[in-house]
Design a protein around this motif. Structure first.
Motif, PDB file in Angstrom:
ATOM      1  N   THR A 106     -73.229 -30.791  -0.760  1.00 58.78           N
ATOM      2  CA  THR A 106     -72.304 -31.898  -0.984  1.00 58.78           C
ATOM      3  C   THR A 106     -72.480 -32.895   0.152  1.00 58.78           C
ATOM      4  N   ASP A 107     -72.347 -34.163  -0.168  1.00 55.97           N
ATOM      5  CA  ASP A 107     -72.485 -35.211   0.836  1.00 55.97           C
ATOM      6  C   ASP A 107     -71.556 -36.360   0.460  1.00 55.97           C
ATOM      7  N   ALA A 116     -74.486 -24.797  -7.565  1.00 54.66           N
ATOM      8  CA  ALA A 116     -74.434 -26.190  -7.130  1.00 54.66           C
ATOM      9  C   ALA A 116     -74.273 -26.277  -5.620  1.00 54.66           C
ATOM     10  N   ASN A 117     -73.680 -25.238  -5.012  1.00 53.99           N
ATOM     11  CA  ASN A 117     -73.502 -25.231  -3.569  1.00 53.99           C
ATOM     12  C   ASN A 117     -74.849 -25.244  -2.845  1.00 53.99           C
ATOM     13  N   GLU A 118     -75.880 -24.645  -3.451  1.00 50.24           N
ATOM     14  CA  GLU A 118     -77.212 -24.656  -2.853  1.00 50.24           C
ATOM     15  C   GLU A 118     -77.765 -26.077  -2.769  1.00 50.24           C
ATOM     16  N   SER A 164     -65.753 -41.137  -1.348  1.00 51.76           N
ATOM     17  CA  SER A 164     -66.065 -40.185  -2.414  1.00 51.76           C
ATOM     18  C   SER A 164     -67.175 -39.244  -1.963  1.00 51.76           C
ATOM     19  N   THR A 165     -67.246 -38.095  -2.611  1.00 51.56           N
ATOM     20  CA  THR A 165     -68.331 -37.156  -2.334  1.00 51.56           C
ATOM     21  C   THR A 165     -69.174 -36.963  -3.586  1.00 51.56           C
ATOM     22  N   VAL A 166     -70.359 -36.414  -3.378  1.00 46.87           N
ATOM     23  CA  VAL A 166     -71.286 -36.128  -4.461  1.00 46.87           C
ATOM     24  C   VAL A 166     -71.843 -34.728  -4.215  1.00 46.87           C
ATOM     25  N   SER A 167     -71.970 -33.939  -5.281  1.00 43.44           N
ATOM     26  CA  SER A 167     -72.410 -32.549  -5.146  1.00 43.44           C
ATOM     27  C   SER A 167     -73.467 -32.210  -6.186  1.00 43.44           C
ATOM     28  N   GLY A 168     -74.117 -31.085  -5.963  1.00 43.01           N
ATOM     29  CA  GLY A 168     -75.041 -30.532  -6.941  1.00 43.01           C
ATOM     30  C   GLY A 168     -76.240 -31.421  -7.212  1.00 43.01           C
ATOM     31  N   LYS A 169     -76.616 -31.489  -8.489  1.00 35.33           N
ATOM     32  CA  LYS A 169     -77.800 -32.255  -8.876  1.00 35.33           C
ATOM     33  C   LYS A 169     -77.664 -33.728  -8.517  1.00 35.33           C
ATOM     34  N   ASP A 170     -76.456 -34.280  -8.654  1.00 33.78           N
ATOM     35  CA  ASP A 170     -76.251 -35.690  -8.303  1.00 33.78           C
ATOM     36  C   ASP A 170     -76.503 -35.924  -6.818  1.00 33.78           C
ATOM     37  N   ASN A 171     -76.139 -34.963  -5.988  1.00 38.56           N
ATOM     38  CA  ASN A 171     -76.406 -35.089  -4.558  1.00 38.56           C
ATOM     39  C   ASN A 171     -77.904 -35.044  -4.282  1.00 38.56           C
ATOM     40  N   LEU A 172     -78.621 -34.187  -4.988  1.00 38.34           N
ATOM     41  CA  LEU A 172     -80.069 -34.116  -4.800  1.00 38.34           C
ATOM     42  C   LEU A 172     -80.722 -35.436  -5.197  1.00 38.34           C
ATOM     43  N   VAL A 173     -80.292 -36.026  -6.304  1.00 41.12           N
ATOM     44  CA  VAL A 173     -80.837 -37.322  -6.725  1.00 41.12           C
ATOM     45  C   VAL A 173     -80.560 -38.381  -5.657  1.00 41.12           C
TER      46      VAL A 173
END
Length: 136
Positions: free
Chosen positions: A7-8, A2-4, A30-39
């Motif tokens: 996070t934003d 997920a680190n790839e 709040s932050t968002v990471s992984g697949k949710d960040n890509l979306v």
């Protein structure tokens, strides 16, 4: 892995189409990471007009989706919109492949389209993207 996908800061999207930082977490933004960040990143890339971030050094960021504002959503323009969406998605370095992409005019709202994509991320994960665009 997920680190790839990084996070934003999480954005809250309003019904009017705007976006702002999500302050719903009582400890701050709040932050968002992984697949949710890509979306989230792909959504932002699609709704930002290509070239609007030139002064920040991001000449190629964004999409040409807004070029079709006010145009009829006929077959030719839907095909063009599909190409604009595919191009913008593929420009994100976390996207390995666009597996499926559909752009469908909404009969209930003239000028509105639904965009659905299934993407293979560089991690190998399948990522689903769905958003409505009002180009009327």
């Amino acid at each position: 892995m997920a680190n790839e996908l990084k996070t934003d800061l999480r954005l809250a999207f309003s019904e009017s189409g705007g976006a702002d930082l999500d302050w719903s977490d009582h400890g701050g933004a709040s932050t968002v990471s992984g697949k949710d960040n890509l979306v989230q990143a792909l959504t932002m890339r699609l709704i930002v007009y290509r070239g609007h971030l030139n002064q920040l050094g991001h000449q190629r960021y964004g999409s040409r989706v807004a070029d079709l504002i006010g145009e009829p959503m006929d077959r030719a323009n839907l095909d063009l919109l599909r190409r604009y969406v595919r191009q913008a998605i593929k420009e994100d370095p976390r996207v390995d492949e666009v597996l499926e992409l559909s752009v469908t005019a909404r009969a209930d709202v003239p000028g509105a389209v639904d965009v659905r994509a299934r993407i293979k991320a560089i991690t190998g994960d399948a990522v689903e993207l769905g958003l409505a665009l009002d180009l009327g």
